[in-house]
Design an enzyme around this catalytic site. Structure first.
Site, mmCIF file in Angstrom:
data_model
loop_
_atom_site.group_PDB
_atom_site.id
_atom_site.type_symbol
_atom_site.label_atom_id
_atom_site.label_comp_id
_atom_site.label_asym_id
_atom_site.label_seq_id
_atom_site.Cartn_x
_atom_site.Cartn_y
_atom_site.Cartn_z
ATOM 1 N N GLN A 1 -10.661 -4.062 -2.394
ATOM 2 C CA GLN A 1 -11.842 -3.265 -2.103
ATOM 3 C C GLN A 1 -12.713 -3.541 -3.005
ATOM 4 O O GLN A 1 -13.938 -4.295 -2.663
ATOM 5 C CB GLN A 1 -11.752 -2.137 -1.868
ATOM 6 N N HIS B 1 -8.065 0.781 -6.063
ATOM 7 C CA HIS B 1 -7.720 -0.337 -4.816
ATOM 8 C C HIS B 1 -8.528 -1.288 -5.402
ATOM 9 O O HIS B 1 -9.794 -1.963 -5.025
ATOM 10 C CB HIS B 1 -9.031 0.422 -3.950
ATOM 11 N N ASP C 1 -17.092 7.440 -1.098
ATOM 12 C CA ASP C 1 -16.355 6.941 -0.331
ATOM 13 C C ASP C 1 -16.069 8.246 -0.159
ATOM 14 O O ASP C 1 -16.668 9.712 -0.078
ATOM 15 C CB ASP C 1 -14.939 7.001 -1.852
ATOM 16 N N CYS D 1 -16.449 1.816 1.323
ATOM 17 C CA CYS D 1 -14.703 0.992 1.470
ATOM 18 C C CYS D 1 -14.478 1.271 3.072
ATOM 19 O O CYS D 1 -14.242 0.491 3.659
ATOM 20 C CB CYS D 1 -14.294 1.648 0.401
ATOM 21 N N ARG E 1 1.005 -1.171 0.147
ATOM 22 C CA ARG E 1 0.144 -0.126 0.021
ATOM 23 C C ARG E 1 1.028 1.044 -0.047
ATOM 24 O O ARG E 1 2.087 1.660 0.784
ATOM 25 C CB ARG E 1 -0.786 0.132 1.318
ATOM 26 N N ARG F 1 -13.463 -8.343 3.218
ATOM 27 C CA ARG F 1 -12.528 -8.599 2.792
ATOM 28 C C ARG F 1 -11.537 -9.687 2.977
ATOM 29 O O ARG F 1 -10.261 -10.279 1.998
ATOM 30 C CB ARG F 1 -11.145 -7.011 3.576
HETATM 31 N N1 CP Z 1 -11.492 -0.042 3.064
HETATM 32 C C1 CP Z 1 -9.741 0.047 3.597
HETATM 33 O O1 CP Z 1 -9.008 -0.686 2.241
HETATM 34 O O2 CP Z 1 -9.496 -0.028 4.085
HETATM 35 P P1 CP Z 1 -7.915 0.443 5.091
HETATM 36 O O3 CP Z 1 -7.541 1.354 4.740
HETATM 37 O O4 CP Z 1 -9.136 0.259 7.256
HETATM 38 O O5 CP Z 1 -7.174 -0.720 5.192
#
Ligand code: CP
Length: 313
Positions: free
Chosen positions: A148, A145, A231, A271, A118, A299
Site C-alpha cells: 500500500q 502493509h 485508516d 488505503c 496476506r 496498487r
Molecule cells: N487497501 C487494501 O489492501 O485493500 P484490500 O483489503 O481490498 O486488498
C-alpha cells in the site's frame, strides 16, 4: 503496438530470493526506483503498450484474509506483465487443514515464481519466506502493509513530483498502515506527524524512528501538512471491538474541515475500504483533495513495478 517479451523459457533465479515483507527489505534507493518505475509502467499501460517480461511466470496469491484491491491488482498486474496468478485460501488448500506453512512454502517454490501472502500474523509471512526459494511479498499483515505504501508514494510523486521533504500527517489508529508510514518516513525522507488516541500508538518496536513526531491532536498533526492519511478504526482482527474503538477514536475523524487546517493544496489518502461516518466523514472521499481512487488504482502499477524488480531486475 510495441511488444516487448521475456524469453519463452524463463530461467530460475540463482541464490537467495529477494523478499518484500516490509519496506526495509529494499534500500531507500531501490524503493524510490520502484516508485518511479510505477509511474513509467502506468504511462505505458495508458498508451496501450504491451510489456510482458513475466511471460511464462506464475504468482501464487495466498489469502487468509479478505481482499478486493490486493487480489485484483496482483492478478491483473501479472496478466498485464504476461504472466499468470492463482489465488489460494485456507478453505480450498491444506493451509486450512494444518499443513505447516513452511511445507506449503517449499511446495509452492517448486511450482511458482513468486508468492504473495496476506495473513494476520506477521511472523507467519517471515516463516513462509524463510522456507521459500522464490520471492515472497507481504500482501498485508497486522503489522505492515508495504504494498500500500508503494501505491501511496507513487500517488504522491504523480500529484506533487517529490516525496522527500513532504509533510505527512497520519491521524487515527496506529495499526499496520501507521506502522508502515512510520517505517516509510526515514526511507523516503518525508516528515511524519502522528496523532493517535492513547493506547492506539504504532508498534513501539519501530520507535524511535527518523523523521517521525508524535502530537497530541489531529489538528496539530495536519497543520502545514501536504498529505493527510488515515485508516479504519477497526481493522481485520478487531472484530467485536467496534463499539469500544468508536468511543476511543472519537475526535479523530478526518473531514474536509480538518483538511482545511492543512496546506491549501493538501491531499487526502485512505488505503480503503473506508468506513464513512467513522474515520472519515461522509463527504471526505468525494472532496476534491481526496486522491483515494487514484491511490487504489496505483496498487496495480506499483505492484507491477515491484514484481518486475523482484523477478526481472
Ligand atoms: N487497501 C487494501 O489492501 O485493500 P484490500 O483489503 O481490498 O486488498
Amino acid at each position: 503496438m510495441a511488444r516487448t517479451s521475456a524469453p519463452a523459457s524463463p530461467t530460475r533465479p540463482s541464490g537467495a530470493p529477494k523478499h518484500f515483507l516490509t519496506l526495509a527489505d529494499l534500500t531507500a534507493d531501490e524503493l524510490n526506483r520502484v516508485v518511479r518505475r510505477s509511474v513509467v509502467l502506468k504511462e505505458m499501460w495508458r498508451q496501450g503498450q504491451h510489456y510482458e517480461p513475466l511471460k511464462g511466470r506464475t504468482l501464487a496469491m495466498v489469502f487468509e484474509l479478505s481482499s478486493t484491491r490486493t487480489r485484483v491488482s496482483f492478478e491483473v498486474g501479472m496478466h498485464q506483465l504476461g504472466g499468470h496468478a492463482l489465488s489460494l485460501s485456507p478453505s480450498d488448500t491444506h493451509l486450512g487443514r494444518g499443513e505447516p506453512i513452511e511445507d506449503t512454502a517449499r511446495v509452492l517454490s517448486e511450482m511458482v515464481d513468486a508468492v504473495m501472502i496476506r495473513t494476520f500474523e506477521h511472523d507467519k509471512v517471515e516463516r513462509f519466506a524463510a522456507a521459500s526459494s522464490v520471492p515472497v511479498i507481504n500482501g498485508m499483515t497486522s503489522r505492515f502493509h508495504p504494498c500500500q505504501l508503494l501505491a501511496d508514494m507513487q500517488t504522491l510523486v504523480e500529484c506533487r513530483g517529490e516525496i522527500a521533504g513532504t509533510a505527512v500527517a497520519f491521524v487515527g489508529d496506529g495499526h499496520n498502515m501507521c506502522n508502515s508510514y512510520v517505517r516509510a518516513a526515514g526511507l523516503f525522507g518525508f516528515e511524519l506527524r502522528v496523532a493517535t488516541p492513547p493506547g492506539h500508538e504504532p508498534d513501539p518496536g519501530l520507535l524511535p524512528a527518523p523523521n517521525v513526531e508524535f502530537v497530541e491532536s489531529p489538528v496539530q498533526a495536519v497543520a502545514g501538512a501536504d498529505l493527510v492519511v488515515t485508516d479504519v478504526w477497526s481493522s481485520m482482527g478487531h472484530e467485536g471491538e467496534e463499539a469500544d474503538r468508536r468511543a476511543a477514536f472519537d475526535g479523530y475523524q478526518v473531514s474536509p474541515a480538518l483538511l482545511n487546517q492543512a496546506k491549501p493544496d493538501a491531499l487526502f489518502m485512505h488505503c480503503l475500504p473506508a468506513h464513512r461516518g467513522e474515520e472519515v466523514s461522509d463527504d471526505m472521499l468525494d472532496d476534491p483533495r481526496s486522491v483515494a481512487w487514484v491511490e487504489a488504482g496505483n496498487r496495480l502499477h506499483s505492484q507491477k513495478a515491484l514484481l518486475e524488480f523482484l523477478l526481472v531486475a
